[in-house]
Design a protein around this motif. Structure first.
Motif, PDB file in Angstrom:
ATOM      1  N   ILE A   1      -5.225   7.458  14.497  1.00  0.00           N
ATOM      2  CA  ILE A   1      -4.243   8.429  14.982  1.00  0.00           C
ATOM      3  C   ILE A   1      -4.132   9.552  13.955  1.00  0.00           C
ATOM      4  N   SER A   2      -4.169   9.124  12.680  1.00  0.00           N
ATOM      5  CA  SER A   2      -4.026  10.070  11.591  1.00  0.00           C
ATOM      6  C   SER A   2      -5.203  11.059  11.532  1.00  0.00           C
ATOM      7  N   TYR A   3      -6.424  10.585  11.857  1.00  0.00           N
ATOM      8  CA  TYR A   3      -7.576  11.515  11.909  1.00  0.00           C
ATOM      9  C   TYR A   3      -7.337  12.607  12.917  1.00  0.00           C
ATOM     10  N   GLN A   4      -6.884  12.116  14.111  1.00  0.00           N
ATOM     11  CA  GLN A   4      -6.739  13.061  15.209  1.00  0.00           C
ATOM     12  C   GLN A   4      -5.676  14.103  14.906  1.00  0.00           C
ATOM     13  N   ALA A   5      -4.683  13.692  14.107  1.00  0.00           N
ATOM     14  CA  ALA A   5      -3.544  14.587  13.876  1.00  0.00           C
ATOM     15  C   ALA A   5      -3.850  15.717  12.916  1.00  0.00           C
TER      16      ALA A   5
ATOM     17  N   MET B   1      -4.779 -13.322   5.122  1.00  0.00           N
ATOM     18  CA  MET B   1      -3.789 -13.911   6.024  1.00  0.00           C
ATOM     19  C   MET B   1      -3.162 -12.866   6.946  1.00  0.00           C
ATOM     20  N   ARG B   2      -3.076 -11.638   6.440  1.00  0.00           N
ATOM     21  CA  ARG B   2      -2.394 -10.601   7.216  1.00  0.00           C
ATOM     22  C   ARG B   2      -3.378  -9.599   7.818  1.00  0.00           C
ATOM     23  N   LYS B   3      -4.565 -10.084   8.149  1.00  0.00           N
ATOM     24  CA  LYS B   3      -5.563  -9.120   8.635  1.00  0.00           C
ATOM     25  C   LYS B   3      -5.130  -8.487   9.964  1.00  0.00           C
ATOM     26  N   GLY B   4      -4.304  -9.207  10.731  1.00  0.00           N
ATOM     27  CA  GLY B   4      -3.781  -8.631  11.978  1.00  0.00           C
ATOM     28  C   GLY B   4      -2.981  -7.364  11.704  1.00  0.00           C
ATOM     29  N   TYR B   5      -2.168  -7.428  10.656  1.00  0.00           N
ATOM     30  CA  TYR B   5      -1.389  -6.248  10.276  1.00  0.00           C
ATOM     31  C   TYR B   5      -2.307  -5.125   9.811  1.00  0.00           C
ATOM     32  N   TYR B   6      -3.323  -5.464   9.023  1.00  0.00           N
ATOM     33  CA  TYR B   6      -4.202  -4.411   8.498  1.00  0.00           C
ATOM     34  C   TYR B   6      -5.018  -3.764   9.618  1.00  0.00           C
ATOM     35  N   ARG B   7      -5.347  -4.579  10.613  1.00  0.00           N
ATOM     36  CA  ARG B   7      -6.055  -3.993  11.765  1.00  0.00           C
ATOM     37  C   ARG B   7      -5.161  -2.972  12.476  1.00  0.00           C
ATOM     38  N   TYR B   8      -3.911  -3.353  12.581  1.00  0.00           N
ATOM     39  CA  TYR B   8      -2.943  -2.437  13.203  1.00  0.00           C
ATOM     40  C   TYR B   8      -2.860  -1.139  12.396  1.00  0.00           C
TER      41      TYR B   8
ATOM     42  N   ARG C   1      -4.168  11.420   5.409  1.00  0.00           N
ATOM     43  CA  ARG C   1      -5.500  11.265   4.796  1.00  0.00           C
ATOM     44  C   ARG C   1      -6.072   9.929   5.257  1.00  0.00           C
ATOM     45  N   GLY C   2      -6.327   9.871   6.570  1.00  0.00           N
ATOM     46  CA  GLY C   2      -6.713   8.622   7.223  1.00  0.00           C
ATOM     47  C   GLY C   2      -7.960   7.969   6.658  1.00  0.00           C
ATOM     48  N   MET C   3      -8.931   8.775   6.285  1.00  0.00           N
ATOM     49  CA  MET C   3     -10.196   8.187   5.834  1.00  0.00           C
ATOM     50  C   MET C   3     -10.007   7.416   4.521  1.00  0.00           C
ATOM     51  N   GLU C   4      -9.252   8.058   3.614  1.00  0.00           N
ATOM     52  CA  GLU C   4      -8.963   7.375   2.338  1.00  0.00           C
ATOM     53  C   GLU C   4      -8.118   6.123   2.583  1.00  0.00           C
ATOM     54  N   ALA C   5      -7.174   6.246   3.520  1.00  0.00           N
ATOM     55  CA  ALA C   5      -6.314   5.105   3.835  1.00  0.00           C
ATOM     56  C   ALA C   5      -7.166   3.930   4.306  1.00  0.00           C
TER      57      ALA C   5
ATOM     58  N   ARG D   1      -5.090   0.083  10.522  1.00  0.00           N
ATOM     59  CA  ARG D   1      -6.326   0.858  10.694  1.00  0.00           C
ATOM     60  C   ARG D   1      -6.242   1.693  11.972  1.00  0.00           C
ATOM     61  N   GLY D   2      -5.648   1.110  12.993  1.00  0.00           N
ATOM     62  CA  GLY D   2      -5.415   1.860  14.233  1.00  0.00           C
ATOM     63  C   GLY D   2      -4.618   3.127  13.962  1.00  0.00           C
ATOM     64  N   GLN D   3      -3.666   3.019  13.041  1.00  0.00           N
ATOM     65  CA  GLN D   3      -2.853   4.187  12.678  1.00  0.00           C
ATOM     66  C   GLN D   3      -3.721   5.257  11.995  1.00  0.00           C
ATOM     67  N   CYS D   4      -4.746   4.812  11.239  1.00  0.00           N
ATOM     68  CA  CYS D   4      -5.625   5.778  10.563  1.00  0.00           C
ATOM     69  C   CYS D   4      -6.302   6.668  11.581  1.00  0.00           C
TER      70      CYS D   4
END
Lengths: 334, 323
Positions: free
Chosen positions: A330-334, A316-323, A299-303, A325-328
């Motif tokens: 992938i999740s849309y496409q799946a 502080m961890r926005k780098g991780y959250y950006r990553y 459920r990428g959009m909700e994520a 988001r990249g997974q989201c």
């Protein structure tokens, strides 16, 4: 140096005292290392025995002097070969007692823990100690680490020592292996119940659980999820329970489930997170878990919406959250 | 990035390091670190090398001292002249010789053969003949062998298998299989996998979980801790950051806040860095502060290699194909 505040450098009488103490300690260690240069010949003469006391005092002062512990092992092994069994047994107990004294004052001294384990574990030592006495000592050994962990529940030396001693015990009593693992799990559970935020204890639960329980059963997983939920409901802002929760959901039992059962499980966990977030909307780890669950449920959009909140709350961890988001995407496409 | 920040007081830090040599000779109060002085020398020299000032200390005097800790009978180094050989100090000795391009002063074949003799059938390494097992020693073994170009003398696949057995539920690594994750051990294990060219042996999910655990070490003060619910400490700027670098996720922490934290731990009067703001400096934290800043791209400093813990020019020299 570790933990010493600037500007608290002593002066006057205090400085003199500190310098004297330092000089005395350094002198003890110098003398002990000097004695080490002597070739050991049995019988050890009276003058050596008198001087040897300095090694004990040096190690009580600084148990990180690894060479002096090695020196004691050499002397001990030499005496094992020649002295009477009674003398050897009492020497062995004295060595153990010396490490107890050193560890009480310096609970993080690697070489003192090592010396203690060597006395209990080494095959050559075991040849010289009556097996009943050795077994009794190993069995009561967990009391020392229990005491150390009572003083500091996160002392990883104490925890590692418990594991090492348990392995020694299992090698002596292989038929008791499962009972020993169960007892250890009970100890760990006690530690967690004392303090839900004890990360070390949660870690050890993750190690022991697969050894004790049949992980393939769904019941096991549900019970474990109930247990961890109690923990994060009580203390939503400590990391231990959340890391543990994530591990449970990523582990083999969850992966082996049929797809629809797994989906139901993830949805249940999502509901638990949402319930907690209604009371504690700023609980970061609950949000991180929610994002992770939504991703697993595709459920990428909700994520993505949750990740927006996280990025705002935890920049502080926005780098991780950006990553993430990249997974989201992938999740849309799946 | 670095331009907007305050400049490091390089002159002060160099003077602080140079001053340490005199202090260790005259102050008995340092007795509690005497057994590992060789590592102290490595931290001091690496700090200077990061500031591009390795030449300010007399190389010959230092090499004499370093070789006085070398035991040619077992081809290994001890922590100080009167101490026993141990893998921890063999690594310090080898790293110092690499910095000075003087590796020919020791018998590399025997050094690595003796390290190989410390490897156990399960792939783990003992620190010395007394048999203590710890993943710190795996890292020391693999790095010594890599610097001396003799990795083939070790059973590297077995070492990798052991390291992977030490990976935990949170993605981190401990001192033995089953022991709790700790950022220092994470560095040793990730460094080992890196040196063994085995980073891909971790699944993508494990690497992600590990990097998340590592970035969660950053506290609101900007500093990093070594385990959950522990205090921040400048040394984790190295253990955590170098691990994140090897995993390709340095950007998962807030560099600006970490740089500011390290800056607050700097002694701008007497030089050096402390474990945290307000404490007294020491050589250990001075090295880890500078190493952390180097990984974050500080232009006043030379680049450091996250696995070799040496400046990249030295790493290039020891890894380039030999003529």
């Amino acid at each position: 140096m570790h933990g010493r505040r600037k500007g608290t450098r002593p002066s006057g009488v205090e400085l003199q005292e500190e310098l004297q103490q330092g000089a005395a300690a350094a002198e003890l260690i110098r003398k002990a290392l000097q004695l080490r240069k002597q070739t050991l010949i049995y019988p050890l003469d009276t003058s050596f025995r008198e001087k040897y006391l300095v090694v004990e005092r040096a190690l009580e002062t600084n148990p990180d002097e690894y060479t002096l512990w090695a020196f004691r092992r050499e002397v001990f092994l030499l005496r094992c070969e020649h002295d009477s069994p009674e003398t050897v047994l009492s020497l062995w107990k004295e060595e153990l007692f010396l490490t107890t004294r050193a560890l009480q004052r310096h609970p993080k001294a690697y070489p003192a823990w090592q010396h203690r384990l060597w006395l209990l574990e080494d095959a050559e030592v075991a040849n010289h100690i009556p097996s009943e006495a050795r077994l009794e000592a190993i069995k009561s050994e967990q009391k020392l680490s229990q005491y150390m962990l009572f003083k500091d529940g996160r002392n990883f030396h104490g925890w590692a020592h418990r594991m090492r001693v348990k392995s020694v015990l299992i090698s002596v009593l292989p038929e008791h292996e499962s009972q020993l693992e169960r007892e250890e799990l009970a100890f760990v559970e006690e530690k967690i119940n004392d303090d839900f935020s004890n990360y070390s204890a949660w870690h050890h639960r993750s190690v022991l659980l697969p050894k004790v329980h049949d992980q393939s059963s769904e019941v096991f997983l549900t019970e474990e999820l109930d247990y961890v939920r109690q923990a994060f409901y009580t203390e939503p802002n400590v990391q231990s329970a959340w890391f543990y929760h994530r591990w449970l959901l990523a582990g083999a039992p969850a992966r082996r489930m049929k797809a629809h059962v797994q989906t139901r499980l993830l949805e249940d966990e999502l509901m638990a997170c949402n319930e907690l977030l209604e009371i504690e909307p700023e609980a970061k780890y609950a949000l991180q878990t929610k994002a992770q669950l939504l991703l697993q449920l595709k459920r990428g959009m909700e994520a993505e919406a949750v990740i927006d909140d996280l990025e705002r709350m935890d920049p502080m961890r926005k780098g991780y959250y950006r990553y993430l988001r990249g997974q989201c995407h992938i999740s849309y496409q799946a | 990035m670095a331009s907007s920040r305050e400049q490091l007081r390089i002159d002060k830090h160099v003077a602080y390091i140079v001053g340490l040599e005199k202090k260790t000779k005259t102050t008995d109060a340092l007795y509690f670190t005497d057994h590992k002085r060789l590592s102290g020398v490595y931290w001091a020299l690496s700090s200077l090398a990061l500031m591009r000032k390795l030449h300010v200390l007399p190389q010959d005097t230092i090499l004499d001292y370093v070789l006085s800790c070398y035991h040619s009978d077992v081809a290994a180094f001890s922590g100080n002249t009167d101490q026993d050989p141990h893998l921890l100090y063999t690594l310090s000795g080898v790293q110092i010789l690499a910095m000075y391009d003087k590796l020919h002063l020791i018998d590399a074949d025997r050094v690595v053969a003796n390290i190989a003799a410390l490897q156990r059938p399960d792939g783990s390494f003992a620190g010395d003949k007394w048999g203590e097992i710890d993943t710190r020693f795996t890292y020391c073994a693999l790095l010594c062998a890599a610097i001396l170009r003799r990795s083939h003398l070790l059973d590297v696949p077995a070492a990798v298998r052991y390291v992977l057995r030490c990976q935990n539920f949170d993605g981190g690594f401990g001192c033995i299989a089953g022991a709790e994750s700790h950022a220092g051990q994470v560095f040793c294990c990730v460094g080992s996998l890196y040196l063994a060219d085995a980073m891909d042996e971790m699944t993508r999910e494990d690497r992600e979980r590990l990097a998340l655990w590592l970035c969660e070490r950053q506290l609101p003060c900007g500093g990093l801790n070594g385990r959950p619910d522990k205090l921040e400490d400048v040394c984790y700027s190295w253990w955590v950051l170098s691990s994140l670098k090897m995993l390709g996720h340095v950007d998962w922490i807030d560099a600006d806040k970490l740089i500011a934290f390290i800056g607050r731990s700097e002694d701008d009067v007497d030089g050096g860095f402390a474990d945290r703001p307000g404490d007294m400096s020491d050589v250990f934290h001075t090295f880890f502060a500078l190493a952390g800043l180097s990984l974050l791209g500080n232009k006043q400093l030379a680049d450091i290699h996250p696995a070799y813990a040496l400046t990249t020019d030295v790493v290039q020299r020891v890894t380039e194909p030999s003529a």
